[in-house]
Design a protein around this motif. Sequence first.
Motif, PDB file in Angstrom:
ATOM      1  N   LEU A   1      96.033 -10.293   9.885  1.00 40.57           N
ATOM      2  CA  LEU A   1      96.794  -9.447   8.971  1.00 40.57           C
ATOM      3  C   LEU A   1      96.093  -9.350   7.625  1.00 40.57           C
ATOM      4  N   GLY A   2      96.045  -8.127   7.089  1.00 41.59           N
ATOM      5  CA  GLY A   2      95.387  -7.919   5.802  1.00 41.59           C
ATOM      6  C   GLY A   2      95.426  -6.460   5.407  1.00 41.59           C
TER       7      GLY A   2
ATOM      8  N   GLU B   1     103.440 -12.895   2.791  1.00 39.75           N
ATOM      9  CA  GLU B   1     104.570 -13.603   3.407  1.00 39.75           C
ATOM     10  C   GLU B   1     104.387 -13.741   4.915  1.00 39.75           C
ATOM     11  N   LEU B   2     103.891 -12.687   5.546  1.00 37.22           N
ATOM     12  CA  LEU B   2     103.672 -12.734   6.990  1.00 37.22           C
ATOM     13  C   LEU B   2     102.561 -13.711   7.368  1.00 37.22           C
ATOM     14  N   LEU B   3     101.533 -13.766   6.526  1.00 37.90           N
ATOM     15  CA  LEU B   3     100.357 -14.574   6.845  1.00 37.90           C
ATOM     16  C   LEU B   3     100.699 -16.035   7.091  1.00 37.90           C
ATOM     17  N   THR B   4     101.601 -16.563   6.317  1.00 37.46           N
ATOM     18  CA  THR B   4     101.850 -18.008   6.360  1.00 37.46           C
ATOM     19  C   THR B   4     102.466 -18.457   7.683  1.00 37.46           C
ATOM     20  N   THR B   5     103.089 -17.515   8.419  1.00 32.86           N
ATOM     21  CA  THR B   5     103.751 -17.911   9.659  1.00 32.86           C
ATOM     22  C   THR B   5     103.289 -17.127  10.886  1.00 32.86           C
ATOM     23  N   LYS B   6     102.694 -15.956  10.690  1.00 34.39           N
ATOM     24  CA  LYS B   6     102.474 -15.053  11.817  1.00 34.39           C
ATOM     25  C   LYS B   6     101.011 -14.842  12.201  1.00 34.39           C
ATOM     26  N   SER B   7     100.064 -15.221  11.340  1.00 32.78           N
ATOM     27  CA  SER B   7      98.676 -14.807  11.549  1.00 32.78           C
ATOM     28  C   SER B   7      97.748 -16.002  11.670  1.00 32.78           C
TER      29      SER B   7
ATOM     30  N   ARG C   1      90.996 -15.316  -1.915  1.00 33.07           N
ATOM     31  CA  ARG C   1      91.697 -16.492  -2.451  1.00 33.07           C
ATOM     32  C   ARG C   1      92.748 -16.998  -1.470  1.00 33.07           C
ATOM     33  N   TRP C   2      93.400 -16.081  -0.771  1.00 34.12           N
ATOM     34  CA  TRP C   2      94.358 -16.505   0.258  1.00 34.12           C
ATOM     35  C   TRP C   2      93.668 -17.330   1.342  1.00 34.12           C
ATOM     36  N   ALA C   3      92.480 -16.898   1.737  1.00 35.77           N
ATOM     37  CA  ALA C   3      91.747 -17.624   2.781  1.00 35.77           C
ATOM     38  C   ALA C   3      91.491 -19.060   2.355  1.00 35.77           C
ATOM     39  N   VAL C   4      91.153 -19.235   1.091  1.00 39.46           N
ATOM     40  CA  VAL C   4      90.933 -20.586   0.568  1.00 39.46           C
ATOM     41  C   VAL C   4      92.244 -21.370   0.553  1.00 39.46           C
ATOM     42  N   GLU C   5      93.283 -20.739   0.063  1.00 38.89           N
ATOM     43  CA  GLU C   5      94.588 -21.404  -0.063  1.00 38.89           C
ATOM     44  C   GLU C   5      95.169 -21.792   1.290  1.00 38.89           C
ATOM     45  N   LEU C   6      95.113 -20.870   2.244  1.00 40.63           N
ATOM     46  CA  LEU C   6      95.733 -21.077   3.546  1.00 40.63           C
ATOM     47  C   LEU C   6      94.763 -21.622   4.585  1.00 40.63           C
ATOM     48  N   GLN C   7      93.481 -21.662   4.241  1.00 37.33           N
ATOM     49  CA  GLN C   7      92.423 -22.082   5.171  1.00 37.33           C
ATOM     50  C   GLN C   7      92.475 -21.262   6.463  1.00 37.33           C
ATOM     51  N   LEU C   8      92.522 -19.940   6.274  1.00 38.01           N
ATOM     52  CA  LEU C   8      92.467 -19.000   7.385  1.00 38.01           C
ATOM     53  C   LEU C   8      91.139 -18.252   7.340  1.00 38.01           C
ATOM     54  N   PRO C   9      90.497 -18.047   8.493  1.00 39.97           N
ATOM     55  CA  PRO C   9      89.232 -17.307   8.510  1.00 39.97           C
ATOM     56  C   PRO C   9      89.442 -15.838   8.146  1.00 39.97           C
ATOM     57  N   LEU C  10      88.361 -15.202   7.731  1.00 39.26           N
ATOM     58  CA  LEU C  10      88.387 -13.814   7.287  1.00 39.26           C
ATOM     59  C   LEU C  10      87.712 -12.886   8.293  1.00 39.26           C
ATOM     60  N   MET C  11      88.281 -11.685   8.454  1.00 36.27           N
ATOM     61  CA  MET C  11      87.629 -10.610   9.198  1.00 36.27           C
ATOM     62  C   MET C  11      87.242  -9.557   8.164  1.00 36.27           C
ATOM     63  N   ILE C  12      85.929  -9.458   7.882  1.00 38.00           N
ATOM     64  CA  ILE C  12      85.456  -8.689   6.729  1.00 38.00           C
ATOM     65  C   ILE C  12      84.754  -7.403   7.143  1.00 38.00           C
ATOM     66  N   HIS C  13      85.213  -6.311   6.533  1.00 39.36           N
ATOM     67  CA  HIS C  13      84.648  -4.973   6.706  1.00 39.36           C
ATOM     68  C   HIS C  13      83.836  -4.641   5.454  1.00 39.36           C
ATOM     69  N   CYS C  14      82.625  -4.118   5.642  1.00 35.95           N
ATOM     70  CA  CYS C  14      81.797  -3.774   4.477  1.00 35.95           C
ATOM     71  C   CYS C  14      80.927  -2.563   4.788  1.00 35.95           C
TER      72      CYS C  14
END
Length: 261
Positions: free
Chosen positions: A65-66, A85-91, A120-133
């Motif tokens: 989610l992002g 809000e969704l990230l913390t429980t759903k992703s 910053r969320w990735a650092v806080e929640l320790q969730l990996p990132l899916m990055i588009h560039c």
Amino acid sequence: MPTFHYIDTHCHLDGEEFNTDRDDVVQRAREAGCKKIFIPAIDFKSCQTVLDTCIRYPDYCYPMLGLHPEEVRADWREQLAPIKELLTTKSFAIGEIGLDYYWSREFEQEQLEAFEEQVRWAVELQLPLMIHCRKAQNELVAILKRYADDLPGGVFHCFTGNEQEARQLLEFPRFVLGIGGVLTFKKSHLPEVLPAVVPLQRIVLETDAPYMAPVPLRGQRNESAYITHVITRLAEAYGVSEGEVCRKTNENVERVFGIQI
């Protein structure tokens, strides 16, 4: 039965392009050897379609989610708040996020700020990132460097760059490159670039379906079953078996996403 198994780490299976035959698409993926499909959201509205799709195919489809850079507008903060809000429980990952200046720089500053907030969320929640560039690698790398020591890792989705760009991204040791249908295109330089500078331990497989179907299906709607063409081309480029490509890329998925295949 397929002789090897793989993961599609980036597929927009929730999209309306699949509304008439989604079950068939999933069945074809399973029959081709696809063990799991990761589905990225692009905005808050799509977070719900992503979650609904993952509920429909439990233990097979996984939500990321992002807020996608092309969806960033002046109201990006309002868009991000409910996603958080969704990230913390759903992703299990944050995506699809990033920077994209290919079509327009109208919201350039907003993209930078929205991307950094989600990093910053990735650092806080320790969730990996899916990055588009697209057309923004220097700006993207500059932001990631500020958080490099604390980021859990992730995927640089749809890598199509040159050797120098690959080396720059590989400086983030917990990240991998997402490789899909572009590898098979006639004018693609990836079959030469990747073996020269990118070890198989730094690659994961993806479709970006319904987009960018591989040769010989280019121009058609892409789907997870078609990754087999990418696997064949990767095996040729690296001089290894298709099974070895799948084994290595599956290990990379387990390492980056903390998920058992």
